[in-house]
Enzyme design. Structure first.
Site, PDB file in Angstrom:
ATOM      1  N   GLY A   1    -102.251 113.518  34.555  1.00 59.00           N
ATOM      2  CA  GLY A   1    -103.410 113.117  33.923  1.00 59.00           C
ATOM      3  C   GLY A   1    -104.729 113.745  34.520  1.00 59.00           C
TER       4      GLY A   1
ATOM      5  CG  ASP B   1    -104.034 111.846  30.800  1.00 52.14           C
ATOM      6  OD1 ASP B   1    -103.424 111.268  31.567  1.00 52.14           O
ATOM      7  OD2 ASP B   1    -103.350 112.780  29.856  1.00 52.14           O
TER       8      ASP B   1
ATOM      9  CB  THR C   1     -97.587 108.864  28.879  1.00 50.71           C
ATOM     10  OG1 THR C   1     -97.880 108.449  30.046  1.00 50.71           O
ATOM     11  CG2 THR C   1     -98.539 108.352  27.776  1.00 50.71           C
TER      12      THR C   1
HETATM   13  C1  SD4 Z   1    -101.359 109.835  33.326  1.00 55.36           C
HETATM   14  N1  SD4 Z   1    -100.676 111.126  31.768  1.00 55.36           N
HETATM   15  O1  SD4 Z   1    -101.589 108.666  33.963  1.00 55.36           O
HETATM   16  C2  SD4 Z   1    -100.340 109.860  32.579  1.00 55.36           C
HETATM   17  C3  SD4 Z   1     -98.969 109.917  33.002  1.00 55.36           C
HETATM   18  C4  SD4 Z   1     -98.166 110.596  31.957  1.00 55.36           C
HETATM   19  O2  SD4 Z   1     -96.083 111.635  31.818  1.00 55.36           O
HETATM   20  O3  SD4 Z   1     -98.169 110.764  30.899  1.00 55.36           O
HETATM   21  N2  SD4 Z   1     -96.873 110.954  32.630  1.00 55.36           N
HETATM   22  O4  SD4 Z   1    -101.587 110.529  34.284  1.00 55.36           O
END
Ligand code: SD4
Length: 344
Positions: free
Chosen positions: A257, A234, A203
């Site tokens: 998340g 998240d 992300t």
């Molecule tokens: C999520 N936090 O949608 C994000 C995904 C992520 O490394 O950061 N992946 O849960």
């Protein structure tokens, strides 16, 4: 130690009665000056994204403009597995995106589960600036984006995403919690299939402090690869994936998340800094809370990481697992990946 207050009780010994007057003294905090302006962002893709943000920060621009422009670079990258429309789809084969932004006044805007929009971060900013709301989701978010003049892109997977999806479909195994991220040097654009059958996933989360000392943050993602349709992580939730408090600092998260939401992750980081921790200590504090709430068996397959900046331009990061890095930029010639410290 999060509590740095000393409670002293002292009283006046009178004739016949004793009056106890509690007084609270704060231990004066030692102020360590860091860098200003400064931008930091998650993973290898942060190096490119920081360049976009730095163009604005070096001209004494506003941190909010910097964090939007910076992550737009990542959103537009072709063959990025994890951010923007080239990313891996959900298990039904559609790319669905989450994004959020916060400014120095504590305003927040976000979109969740939005489809066919190239720059969800800019839609999140419009939600913040043009509506009385904080979050729009799904078809409503898309409708708002189109009304605001954002083009509706084709509903088509990138070649790399199609390839990965075709491979995933062979087993269609649903393992969304097991995502351990890349290690430094591996390319975030070409995630590996892990031995446990899941896929790496990144992300872009970015936080910045500008020359005026104001903070802002942004976060944008396609969430977890092959997630359930409708799943929201998240990243679009203020206090979970991103939080900014101009009096204290800014923090952003990456990783699973669901675990970040359950501890209000970035809000926890900010509150820890408010009570005296430095950015790295505060990120570690939040990571340890995730660890404490999960069994050892479960935690070994989960990655969660936080990065943070404080009001004085100090920065830090911390992860559950080895292999998380973040990009730090505070000068024309300083934009480097830092290997984060980790717990396991
Ligand atoms: C999520 N936090 O949608 C994000 C995904 C992520 O490394 O950061 N992946 O849960």
């Amino acid at each position: 130690m999060i509590h740095r207050r000393r409670i002293l009780k002292w009283g006046t010994m009178g004739f016949g009665s004793m009056i106890i007057t509690p007084k609270i003294f704060s231990t004066p905090k030692k102020i360590i000056m860091g860098k200003k302006p400064l931008v930091i962002s998650t993973w290898d893709a942060g190096i490119n994204a920081n360049k976009g943000a730095w163009k604005i920060l070096r001209e004494k621009g506003r941190a909010l403009d910097a964090v939007e422009a910076g992550v737009m670079i990542t959103e537009a990258e072709k063959d990025n597995c994890c951010v923007g429309l080239s990313a891996y789809p959900d298990r039904d084969g559609h790319v669905t995106l989450d994004a959020s932004i916060m400014d120095e006044y504590g305003n927040a805007g976000s979109v969740a589960f939005i489809e066919r929009i190239k720059h969800p971060i800019s839609v999140a900013r419009r939600v913040m600036e043009k509506t009385p709301h904080v979050m729009l989701a799904g078809s409503g978010a898309q409708q708002f984006a189109v009304e605001q003049g954002f083009p509706l892109e084709e509903d088509k997977l990138s070649d790399s995403a199609q390839k990965a999806y075709d491979e995933w479909l062979k087993k269609s195994e649903y393992k969304p919690v097991k995502n351990i991220e890349n290690t430094k040097g591996q390319n975030a654009f070409a995630p590996n299939k892990l031995s446990n059958g899941s896929f790496n996933h990144d992300t872009i989360g970015m936080i910045a402090i500008d020359a005026q000392g104001n903070l802002s943050g942004s976060c944008t993602t396609s969430g977890l690869a092959f997630k359930m349709r409708g799943r929201v992580g998240d990243s679009p939730i203020p206090g979970a994936g991103l939080y900014v408090d101009n009096e204290v600092g800014a923090a952003v998260s990456t990783g699973v998340g669901e675990e970040v939401i359950k501890i209000c992750g970035t809000h926890t980081v900010i509150e820890a800094m408010r009570h005296g921790m430095n950015p790295e200590e505060a990120c570690k504090f939040a990571v340890e809370r995730v660890i404490k709430r999960n069994s050892a068996e479960k935690i070994k397959d989960i990655q969660v990481a936080f990065i943070a900046i404080d009001k004085n331009g100090n920065y830090g990061g911390y992860a559950i697992q080895k292999g998380f890095n973040y990009a730090v930029c505070y000068a024309d010639d300083y934009n480097e990946l830092i290997d984060s410290k980790y717990s396991l």
